[in-house]
Design a protein around this motif. Sequence first.
Motif, PDB file in Angstrom:
ATOM      1  N   THR A 752      13.385  -2.055  -8.034  1.00 50.87           N
ATOM      2  CA  THR A 752      12.625  -0.888  -7.581  1.00 50.87           C
ATOM      3  C   THR A 752      11.244  -1.351  -7.135  1.00 50.87           C
ATOM      4  O   THR A 752      10.537  -2.046  -7.872  1.00 50.87           O
ATOM      5  CB  THR A 752      12.495   0.141  -8.712  1.00 50.87           C
ATOM      6  OG1 THR A 752      13.795   0.577  -9.102  1.00 50.87           O
ATOM      7  CG2 THR A 752      11.684   1.346  -8.257  1.00 50.87           C
ATOM      8  N   GLN A 754       7.563  -0.462  -6.266  1.00 51.11           N
ATOM      9  CA  GLN A 754       6.565   0.577  -6.493  1.00 51.11           C
ATOM     10  C   GLN A 754       5.336   0.333  -5.620  1.00 51.11           C
ATOM     11  O   GLN A 754       5.020  -0.801  -5.264  1.00 51.11           O
ATOM     12  CB  GLN A 754       6.153   0.602  -7.973  1.00 51.11           C
ATOM     13  CG  GLN A 754       7.285   0.999  -8.917  1.00 51.11           C
ATOM     14  CD  GLN A 754       6.841   0.983 -10.369  1.00 51.11           C
ATOM     15  OE1 GLN A 754       5.864   0.304 -10.709  1.00 51.11           O
ATOM     16  NE2 GLN A 754       7.544   1.716 -11.223  1.00 51.11           N
ATOM     17  N   ASN A 755       4.627   1.444  -5.323  1.00 46.30           N
ATOM     18  CA  ASN A 755       3.408   1.378  -4.491  1.00 46.30           C
ATOM     19  C   ASN A 755       3.643   0.588  -3.210  1.00 46.30           C
ATOM     20  O   ASN A 755       2.816  -0.237  -2.799  1.00 46.30           O
ATOM     21  CB  ASN A 755       2.250   0.742  -5.281  1.00 46.30           C
ATOM     22  CG  ASN A 755       1.849   1.576  -6.477  1.00 46.30           C
ATOM     23  OD1 ASN A 755       1.897   2.805  -6.410  1.00 46.30           O
ATOM     24  ND2 ASN A 755       1.492   0.923  -7.575  1.00 46.30           N
ATOM     25  N   THR A 776       7.616   4.877  -3.418  1.00 43.63           N
ATOM     26  CA  THR A 776       8.466   4.085  -4.316  1.00 43.63           C
ATOM     27  C   THR A 776       9.868   4.018  -3.733  1.00 43.63           C
ATOM     28  O   THR A 776      10.436   5.049  -3.340  1.00 43.63           O
ATOM     29  CB  THR A 776       8.508   4.722  -5.714  1.00 43.63           C
ATOM     30  OG1 THR A 776       7.172   4.772  -6.229  1.00 43.63           O
ATOM     31  CG2 THR A 776       9.387   3.909  -6.647  1.00 43.63           C
ATOM     32  N   TYR A 805       3.731  -4.449  -1.906  1.00 47.54           N
ATOM     33  CA  TYR A 805       4.480  -3.663  -2.891  1.00 47.54           C
ATOM     34  C   TYR A 805       4.431  -4.372  -4.241  1.00 47.54           C
ATOM     35  O   TYR A 805       4.109  -5.561  -4.341  1.00 47.54           O
ATOM     36  CB  TYR A 805       5.936  -3.472  -2.438  1.00 47.54           C
ATOM     37  CG  TYR A 805       6.698  -4.747  -2.236  1.00 47.54           C
ATOM     38  CD1 TYR A 805       7.423  -5.338  -3.280  1.00 47.54           C
ATOM     39  CD2 TYR A 805       6.694  -5.403  -0.995  1.00 47.54           C
ATOM     40  CE1 TYR A 805       8.105  -6.517  -3.088  1.00 47.54           C
ATOM     41  CE2 TYR A 805       7.364  -6.580  -0.797  1.00 47.54           C
ATOM     42  CZ  TYR A 805       8.080  -7.144  -1.859  1.00 47.54           C
ATOM     43  OH  TYR A 805       8.760  -8.323  -1.679  1.00 47.54           O
ATOM     44  N   SER A 808       8.995  -3.404  -9.883  1.00 49.11           N
ATOM     45  CA  SER A 808       9.011  -2.700 -11.177  1.00 49.11           C
ATOM     46  C   SER A 808       9.386  -3.659 -12.298  1.00 49.11           C
ATOM     47  O   SER A 808      10.384  -4.376 -12.220  1.00 49.11           O
ATOM     48  CB  SER A 808      10.003  -1.537 -11.113  1.00 49.11           C
ATOM     49  OG  SER A 808      10.053  -0.876 -12.342  1.00 49.11           O
TER      50      SER A 808
END
Length: 936
Positions: A752, A754-755, A776, A805, A808
Amino acid sequence: MTAAENVCYTLINVPMDSEPPSEISLKNDLEKGDVKLKTEALKKVIIMILNGEKLPGLLMTIIRFVLPLQDHTIKKLLLVFWEIVPKTTPDGRLLQEMILVCDAYRKDLQHPNEFIRGSTLRFLCKLKEAELLEPLMPAIRACLEHRHSYVRRNAVLAIYTIYRNFEHLIPDAPELIHDFLVNEKDASCKRNAFMMLIHADQDRALDYLSTCIDQVQTFGDILQLVIVELIYKVCHANPSERARFIRCIYNLLQSSSPAVKYEAAGTLVTLSSAPTAIKAAAQCYIDLIIKESDNNVKLIVLDRLIELKEHPSHERVLQDLVMDILRVLSTPDLEVRKKTLQLALDLVSSRNVEELVIVLKKEVIKTNNVTEHEDTDKYRQLLVRTLHSCSVRFPDMAANVIPVLMEFLSDNNEAAAADVLEFVREAIQRFDNLRPLIVEKMLEVFHAIKSVKIYRGALWILGEYCSTKEDIQSVMTEVRRSLGEIPIVESEIKKEAGELKPEEEVSVGPVQKLVTEMGTYATQSALSSSRPAKKEEDRPPLRGFLLDGDFFVAASLATTLTKIALRYVSLVQEKKKQNSFIAEAMLLMATILHLGKSSLPKKPITDDDVDRISLCLKVLSECSPLMNDIFNKECRQSLSHMLSAKLEEEKLSQKKESEKRNVTVQPDDPISFMQLTAKNEMSSKEDQFQLSLLAAMGNTQRKEAADPLASKLNKVTQLTGFSDPVYAEAYVHVNQYDIVLDVLVVNQTSDTLQNCTLELATLGDLKLVEKPSPLTLAPHDFANIKANVKVASTENGIIFGNIVYDVSGAASDRNCVVLSDIHIDIMDYIQPASCTDAEFRQMWAEFEWENKVTVNTNIIDLNEYLQHILKSTNMKCLTPEKALSGYCGFMAANLYARSIFGEDALANVSIEKPIHLGPEAPVTGHIRIRAKSQVI
């Protein structure tokens, strides 16, 4: 966002420094707080639900403790809350709690306050649950009879929305609204009701319109606009109905509302092509342009008039309205005036050209008397060009126009004076009968000309077309008057030395008594002369040009003197007079050469000008028949060829325009039947209201719409590689000066991300409007990110950036994927346009086409260096100037301009600030290249 989730229409930003309230604290505030605290808590609940939070435990709390409150702010917030809160279970059934809410809706629909009733009715338009609406139908019907118009008009909207979405809830809605419309007096309520009937039951709308068609003029403007739309749609679908409603459209042309008049005129043109209908619509458009103060409205309506003119059968009708169209010239906006003059010029005919010329002459004189405005000069230039075109098309008018325009040769605005000069040059060549008049007027204004460029042109005209002995003597007199006292060098040296002329008066200034430092009196007098200071001295124009270093006009003067001297010799038989005139001409040339070689002018005379004047001196000294033919015949033939080519080009363009207008049907062309034509193939039958809406939204159909997928794929740019952890590609959509980047981002990993943020930057005059928000991405998920870019100038630009990015669960630093550059081509957002040669030269002169290139070489001589460039670049066929221009990479535009101005008239090359260190030392400096816009 998955399909199972509710659609989210609104995102509200919450400050990052504030902690989101817990559900328990919100519940406590909603239960036990005062009205102010409950209001704040309800706002927080709404924001959290809009941002995706699930708060099922608060629904019953709000129903119990907030819903019964009578505070108006609370009631407004509750309407927003009920709009966004989930009303069904996951399996699609209505929540049981909503029965209580439905009862609250019913009470609000019966509330004595009209604002609460109206707001609730507007809210019901947004509900998509039939089970909630069904118990409320009697209360909604009752609102149609409320005393306040705000409630009634919102009740009509609610009934229309419910009938459109759930017809079974109110099947008699058209009949109900029709009865309501018959008895209603309020304009806004009648407008909403009539609009509903148009879309729900058009026959009932037509029945109502038939009963009150004679009273349409008394209706409000909002209802009249809807009636115009109905008539257009009915006649568009069923042309046989035109005769029934065309009288109503005629009446609406007299409406007090400009919007109604505009729509009625446009509808009338589509319903009828009769001359009376076209004239009425055009007259309505003209009145709108004159009375409306907004320049944008004027331009839009002018475009409609121009569209009318494009139709062959309408052009003759509009020709009778040319004088009315010219009333638009009272508008101070230059763009409106420009379009008006062009339209009038397109419509001018032999029947109205005399009246047109009279009006334009008055406008020209008016611009001379008006206080100078920034657009006055440009407007005068437009008027001159229009009169020029009229005179060329209708030669009889030239005699009336020329005397007025010749006054503007002495105008301070060089562009307007240049247009007059071009017109005079063409007129004197085309119309032999006007030559004496033009020469006479030219001699009158010759001494007042302020621009050197205009002065050169006037000299050429006088030298070419003065054919009588008296005119030639007048030209020589005017030249002597413009040159002043000769020899120029001696007279200027005398002035510099301060010698006073006998006629100058010497006076003693007023005597002043002054007190010295010692306290005694002293007397002071001043000796003054009536001769002004040198800076304030009023020099003759030609003398001023020469002392400023502009010797190109001297070369033109030498050519003019040679022409008139050779012509004078052929006209006068006395040898003494011949020799006297030639000697005077040669004296003037010699004194100019002497001045050019002296140190008096600001810039010395160029070698080209010296060669030209020397050549003229040699021609006058020999007076051979061959030179006489070259000077007095060949030059005029060159002008004649140029004007003939220009006329042929104009005729060719007019022929192409007429061919476009004339619709020809070939024997084997297919016949199209309207009843069998697909909607996308109907051109003349397209719904104008729909087309206007599409144009406003930027969705106008283009040629590439035939294969939209292929067109879109051609604009897709791959930003990352297929093996990168994040794959990205962008679709570049250019809409005039707005560029929208639709970036597809694909997570190709099993983590995953994130950001995940798209970071962009630009080169050139491109500006990123807003920074894309981070998102996300689930494993192997994808998302679309849009970024808006503004174009600030017409040049190519580059958009570059990267995607950053976080993974996760990983403790590593932020990851980054660099994107490929996106090149924005100027051709995507510029529009093609045409301009005349004169306009091109003017624009070319306004731009600073100049580059500096640093040079380090052992070659000392400039010509030798240029020859070296020719050899090294294999450009032996070019001149050194052209070779250097191409070698430096200086201009595609330079090459294009050469095709217009001539092969050797552009590049002017010189070494700036050279440093010579010895025979073998290198030359260090700059080569300056400048494009020149004048043609000899």
